[in-house]
Scaffold this active site. Sequence first.
Site, PDB file in Angstrom:
ATOM      1  N   LYS A   1       0.829  -1.214   0.000  1.00 26.15           N
ATOM      2  CA  LYS A   1       0.000   0.000   0.000  1.00 26.15           C
ATOM      3  C   LYS A   1       0.857   1.255   0.000  1.00 26.15           C
ATOM      4  O   LYS A   1       0.598   2.188  -0.764  1.00 26.15           O
ATOM      5  CB  LYS A   1      -0.966   0.007   1.181  1.00 26.15           C
ATOM      6  CG  LYS A   1      -2.088  -0.983   0.981  1.00 26.15           C
ATOM      7  CD  LYS A   1      -3.243  -0.748   1.917  1.00 26.15           C
ATOM      8  CE  LYS A   1      -4.404  -1.677   1.512  1.00 26.15           C
ATOM      9  NZ  LYS A   1      -5.373  -1.872   2.543  1.00 26.15           N
TER      10      LYS A   1
ATOM     11  N   LYS B   1      -3.540  -9.708  -8.211  1.00 22.45           N
ATOM     12  CA  LYS B   1      -4.769 -10.353  -7.730  1.00 22.45           C
ATOM     13  C   LYS B   1      -6.006  -9.517  -8.055  1.00 22.45           C
ATOM     14  O   LYS B   1      -5.923  -8.286  -8.158  1.00 22.45           O
ATOM     15  CB  LYS B   1      -4.668 -10.657  -6.238  1.00 22.45           C
ATOM     16  CG  LYS B   1      -4.645  -9.439  -5.370  1.00 22.45           C
ATOM     17  CD  LYS B   1      -4.838  -9.783  -3.899  1.00 22.45           C
ATOM     18  CE  LYS B   1      -4.921  -8.468  -3.141  1.00 22.45           C
ATOM     19  NZ  LYS B   1      -5.298  -8.523  -1.783  1.00 22.45           N
TER      20      LYS B   1
ATOM     21  N   LYS C   1     -10.796  -5.230  -5.089  1.00 22.90           N
ATOM     22  CA  LYS C   1     -11.906  -4.269  -5.015  1.00 22.90           C
ATOM     23  C   LYS C   1     -11.522  -2.909  -5.538  1.00 22.90           C
ATOM     24  O   LYS C   1     -12.348  -2.145  -5.996  1.00 22.90           O
ATOM     25  CB  LYS C   1     -12.268  -4.026  -3.544  1.00 22.90           C
ATOM     26  CG  LYS C   1     -12.938  -5.130  -2.854  1.00 22.90           C
ATOM     27  CD  LYS C   1     -13.097  -4.765  -1.379  1.00 22.90           C
ATOM     28  CE  LYS C   1     -13.870  -5.867  -0.679  1.00 22.90           C
ATOM     29  NZ  LYS C   1     -13.986  -5.671   0.746  1.00 22.90           N
TER      30      LYS C   1
HETATM   31  P1  AMP Z   1     -11.001  -7.857   1.431  1.00 21.85           P
HETATM   32  O1  AMP Z   1     -11.745  -7.627   0.180  1.00 21.85           O
HETATM   33  O2  AMP Z   1      -9.573  -7.466   1.316  1.00 21.85           O
HETATM   34  O3  AMP Z   1     -11.698  -7.358   2.677  1.00 21.85           O
HETATM   35  O4  AMP Z   1     -10.939  -9.431   1.588  1.00 21.85           O
HETATM   36  C1  AMP Z   1     -11.968 -10.236   2.077  1.00 21.85           C
HETATM   37  C2  AMP Z   1     -11.537 -11.686   1.973  1.00 21.85           C
HETATM   38  O5  AMP Z   1     -11.367 -12.049   0.598  1.00 21.85           O
HETATM   39  C3  AMP Z   1     -10.189 -11.969   2.638  1.00 21.85           C
HETATM   40  O6  AMP Z   1     -10.256 -13.229   3.286  1.00 21.85           O
HETATM   41  C4  AMP Z   1      -9.214 -12.032   1.483  1.00 21.85           C
HETATM   42  O7  AMP Z   1      -8.120 -12.887   1.747  1.00 21.85           O
HETATM   43  C5  AMP Z   1     -10.074 -12.606   0.372  1.00 21.85           C
HETATM   44  N1  AMP Z   1      -9.611 -12.151  -0.951  1.00 21.85           N
HETATM   45  C6  AMP Z   1      -9.477 -10.868  -1.375  1.00 21.85           C
HETATM   46  N2  AMP Z   1      -9.055 -10.817  -2.656  1.00 21.85           N
HETATM   47  C7  AMP Z   1      -8.910 -12.116  -3.049  1.00 21.85           C
HETATM   48  C8  AMP Z   1      -8.506 -12.727  -4.277  1.00 21.85           C
HETATM   49  N3  AMP Z   1      -8.188 -12.015  -5.344  1.00 21.85           N
HETATM   50  N4  AMP Z   1      -8.481 -14.086  -4.329  1.00 21.85           N
HETATM   51  C9  AMP Z   1      -8.820 -14.847  -3.245  1.00 21.85           C
HETATM   52  N5  AMP Z   1      -9.220 -14.331  -2.059  1.00 21.85           N
HETATM   53  C10 AMP Z   1      -9.268 -12.980  -1.954  1.00 21.85           C
END
Ligand code: AMP
Length: 331
Positions: A116, A197, A200
């Site tokens: 970040k 990856k 969002k």
């Molecule tokens: P976040 O969107 O960062 O709050 O992530 C929510 C959950 O989704 C967390 O457990 C992350 O590890 C998982 N996650 C986020 N992006 C990915 C991705 N591209 N592939 C697999 N898991 C993901």
Amino acid sequence: MSDTPRQRIFSGVQPTGNIHLGNYLGAFRNWVKLQDSFDTIYCIVDLHAMTADYVPSELESARIETAKVLLALGVDPSCSLLYTQSQVMDHAELAWILGTMTPMGVLNRMTQFKDKTGAGITANLGLYAYPVLMAADILLYRANLVPVGEDQRQHIEMTRDLAERFNNRFGETFPVPEGYIPETSARVMSLTDPTSKMSKSDPNVKSRILMLDDPDVIRKRIRSAVTDSDPEVRHDVEEKPGISNLLEIMSACTGRSVDDLVEEHADGGYGAFKDAVADAVVEELAPIKPRYQAISNGDVRAILREGGERARELVAPYTREVKKAVGLKGY
Ligand code: AMP
Ligand code: TRP
């Protein structure tokens, strides 16, 4: 019936909208799966969301929206505890306590923080201490397992380390938790840049598939996914990251092995393969939108209100015990 208490699961998600296929296949599908056999607690982590730029007046709608998508995915409030972090300020209290035991050197090594700040985001203390708050979330409930995607592995390692440090210094208090990370689809990649990856925050909407996307949008996104020019369908993350990503997505959606899919699609060309991937994703996501539309914001608020109350009751004795152990007033 055995008397052994069920193992406890804890996980969290930031209320930042745009829940995508990576979140679902990496984490939330497991949240739903695990709720039948474990004591499951799921938290919308709005204190974490404050570490990035945010608009205060939008936080409530983001919490509701995130909860509504989770409910539509199948998180069931009759068996899982679903609430928002700011309803239970014990999270912040424990984060302070754990922060006093976290070496700066450990935080300096956290790759999410480095990514970040490397991307030009100005760091504040909250962002730096983000993994400590995450450790507090997990340890507050004395969780045993934490279903997350691959990107959270390092944070879980740090949480384990803090649990051990605490137990050694203040007496056996926390179970040392383990990550629950899927074998395939733990890191779903961007459709427009398969070396990073799916995220969002990617400004390119074509990079991801959202939970409420219509079938024609899903098909369009997969058809335009970046691949390479050699037409052979095979799994090779180095040489063919785009095709490998689509194979893993399809494997996760169909339950079939990557090898099996390769055998079926090896010589059929990318067009036909992408259509098959799109069919699998469309089918997997089909039940979500109708369920989402059937849930009112009022229902969501009631579920979160009750979840927060139950969560506060659950953690009160734990917090008292921790405060006593570290020499603070726990009464
Ligand atoms: P976040 O969107 O960062 O709050 O992530 C929510 C959950 O989704 C967390 O457990 C992350 O590890 C998982 N996650 C986020 N992006 C990915 C991705 N591209 N592939 C697999 N898991 C993901
Ligand atoms: N850091 C996690 C993410 O970015 C969200 C999170 C916060 C979390 N607290 C947690 C995940 C506790 C699991 C357990 O996705």
